[in-house]
Enzyme design. Structure first.
Site, PDB file in Angstrom:
ATOM      1  N   HIS A  22       0.655  -1.162   0.065  1.00 54.71           N
ATOM      2  CA  HIS A  22       0.023   0.175   0.064  1.00 54.71           C
ATOM      3  C   HIS A  22       1.018   1.404   0.318  1.00 54.71           C
ATOM      4  O   HIS A  22       0.545   2.292   0.405  1.00 54.71           O
ATOM      5  CB  HIS A  22      -0.695   0.069   1.789  1.00 54.71           C
ATOM      6  CG  HIS A  22      -2.451  -0.736   1.349  1.00 54.71           C
ATOM      7  ND1 HIS A  22      -2.501  -1.710  -0.454  1.00 54.71           N
ATOM      8  CD2 HIS A  22      -2.707  -1.804   2.351  1.00 54.71           C
ATOM      9  CE1 HIS A  22      -3.453  -2.169   0.184  1.00 54.71           C
ATOM     10  NE2 HIS A  22      -3.362  -2.693   1.535  1.00 54.71           N
ATOM     11  N   HIS A  25      -9.639   2.326   0.506  1.00 53.76           N
ATOM     12  CA  HIS A  25      -9.453   0.799   1.366  1.00 53.76           C
ATOM     13  C   HIS A  25     -10.948   1.046   2.076  1.00 53.76           C
ATOM     14  O   HIS A  25     -10.036   1.156   3.554  1.00 53.76           O
ATOM     15  CB  HIS A  25      -8.269   0.981   1.920  1.00 53.76           C
ATOM     16  CG  HIS A  25      -8.170   0.081   2.201  1.00 53.76           C
ATOM     17  ND1 HIS A  25      -8.389  -0.522   3.595  1.00 53.76           N
ATOM     18  CD2 HIS A  25      -6.829  -0.948   2.188  1.00 53.76           C
ATOM     19  CE1 HIS A  25      -8.035  -2.149   3.560  1.00 53.76           C
ATOM     20  NE2 HIS A  25      -6.643  -2.149   2.790  1.00 53.76           N
ATOM     21  N   GLU A  48     -10.923  -3.573  -2.735  1.00 54.32           N
ATOM     22  CA  GLU A  48     -10.709  -3.145  -3.190  1.00 54.32           C
ATOM     23  C   GLU A  48     -10.505  -3.128  -4.642  1.00 54.32           C
ATOM     24  O   GLU A  48     -10.391  -4.003  -5.527  1.00 54.32           O
ATOM     25  CB  GLU A  48      -9.691  -2.393  -2.635  1.00 54.32           C
ATOM     26  CG  GLU A  48      -9.008  -2.903  -0.846  1.00 54.32           C
ATOM     27  CD  GLU A  48      -8.374  -3.265  -0.794  1.00 54.32           C
ATOM     28  OE1 GLU A  48      -7.089  -3.418  -0.907  1.00 54.32           O
ATOM     29  OE2 GLU A  48      -8.714  -4.454   0.396  1.00 54.32           O
TER      30      GLU A  48
END
Ligand code: GLA
Length: 379
Positions: free
Chosen positions: A139, A213, A343
């Site tokens: 991420h 997210h 996601e």
């Protein structure tokens, strides 16, 4: 018409006009009377002011978004009896997001999901990124797009209210090459959709994979999400090793507990999936169109969310790492599976898999991905 009745109607119309929130100096027309956006102070990060924006549509759907991390902090939708409830996990204060945020509601990037060993080679040059998830990069690294303050601007039209968030990720930030200029537009429409449009341009070739997210719990996090019904429009997924890094195979889901083509409760087969669901599904699409990716519904509240996207994949994460140590909004304790993420994104580790759809953005090109969350009630 009787004079007192006419007076009453005029007074009522006048009151409605003046009840609209100020939206950056723009005056609402009759069409936009029911849409509003309100800006409130939320705190400071890196000496920059952070705001909380409240977007409301004509059906009383309310979405709260902060320009810290582009985080969606709240989404209020009615249940089957018309009672509004907040359907996403998060915190009440900015400080709690700063203290410990497992990406609740945030924009993740520059590369959402994992890059194996935090390294990739592009045009003959090897780049090294932070390894913030065991041996791998996750991420966007130590300080990804979820932890920066974005510039923000309110926008409004006759059918939506929204927010433009912009951020310049400098060359070398978190090890990524190139100055990447990113824009996230969130729009709440009168059709009960929350639309996200993410665009980016760069001055050097670099991998880009951006997504939101949000953790959903259509029962307001009063219980876990195992009773939610899910369908995912995907016949295949990306096979991963024990560090959740793709092996390059895209096995079919048919006949396995991973198959969500037929809608069913998440809890039905989760015990056959080691660690719970945390997998990237390869969406059934041949071209980059905005198509249905997943439908989530909750028989308890009657709420439903349909997710449409231009992205080629969707990571279904069943909140496996929530362990009851986080106390979120309204003191609610987030235990295992108390939220789930869908996601919309490119496949994990694509920069190291030449057969996966391309994630390299080059100068002169525009990255552009749209995701729409459509809120409603189960039939
Ligand atoms: C993604 C990952 C998960 C986990 C969560 C955040 O969904 O795939 O493994 O990292 O983010 O905790």
């Amino acid at each position: 018409m009787k004079p007192f009745l006419r007076m009453f109607i005029l007074l009522f119309l006048g009151a409605s006009l003046f009840s609209c929130h100020d939206s950056g100096g723009k005056h609402e027309t009759a069409d936009t009377l029911t849409l509003s956006i309100m800006k409130s102070p939320f705190g400071f990060v890196d000496n920059k002011e952070v705001f909380l924006y409240t977007l409301t549509n004509q059906n009383d759907i309310t979405v709260k978004i902060t320009n810290y991390g582009g985080i969606i902090t709240q989404i209020w939708t009615p249940d089957k009896d018309g009672n509004p409830g907040d359907i996403v996990l998060g915190y009440d204060s900015l400080q709690e997001y700063l203290d410990n945020n497992p990406y609740f509601g945030a924009i993740v990037g520059r590369y959402a999901n994992r890059i194996a060993k935090g390294t990739f080679t592009l045009d003959g040059k090897t780049h090294t990124l932070a390894t913030n998830d065991g041996n791998n990069h996750l991420h966007g690294g130590e300080k990804g797009f979820d932890k920066v303050v974005w510039d923000s601007k309110e926008i409004q039209d006759s059918s939506y209210v929204g927010l433009d968030l912009t951020y310049l990720s400098k060359d070398g930030e978190e090890g990524y090459p190139g100055n990447l200029s990113v824009k996230v537009t969130y729009l709440l429409t009168n059709n009960d959709e929350l639309k996200t449009v993410i665009t980016a341009t760069t001055d050097q070739a670099c991998p880009v994979n951006l997504c939101n997210h949000t953790y959903f719990n259509l029962s307001k996090a009063d219980t876990n999400v195992l009773g939610h019904i899910l369908s995912i429009v995907a016949a295949q997924l990306t096979n991963v090793d024990n560090e959740m890094i793709p092996t390059s195979d895209l096995p079919p889901v048919a006949g396995t507990p991973m198959d969500f083509n037929t809608p069913h409760q998440i809890g039905t087969r989760i015990h056959h999936v080691k660690g719970g669901y945390d997998h990237n599904y390869v969406l059934d699409k041949t071209e980059k169109d905005l198509s249905l990716a997943a439908t989530l519904s909750d028989p308890k509240s009657g709420r439903k969310v349909k997710i449409y996207t231009t992205q080629p994949g969707i990571q279904f994460y069943s909140g496996n790492f929530l362990d009851g140590t986080i106390k979120g909004k309204e003191e609610k304790v987030y235990k295992k599976h108390y939220g789930l993420c869908l996601e919309t994104q490119h496949y994990p580790d694509s920069p190291n898999h030449s057969k996966f759809p391309n994630t390299i953005l080059r100068p002169g090109e525009e990255y552009r991905e749209i995701t729409v969350y459509k809120f409603g009630i189960m039939n």
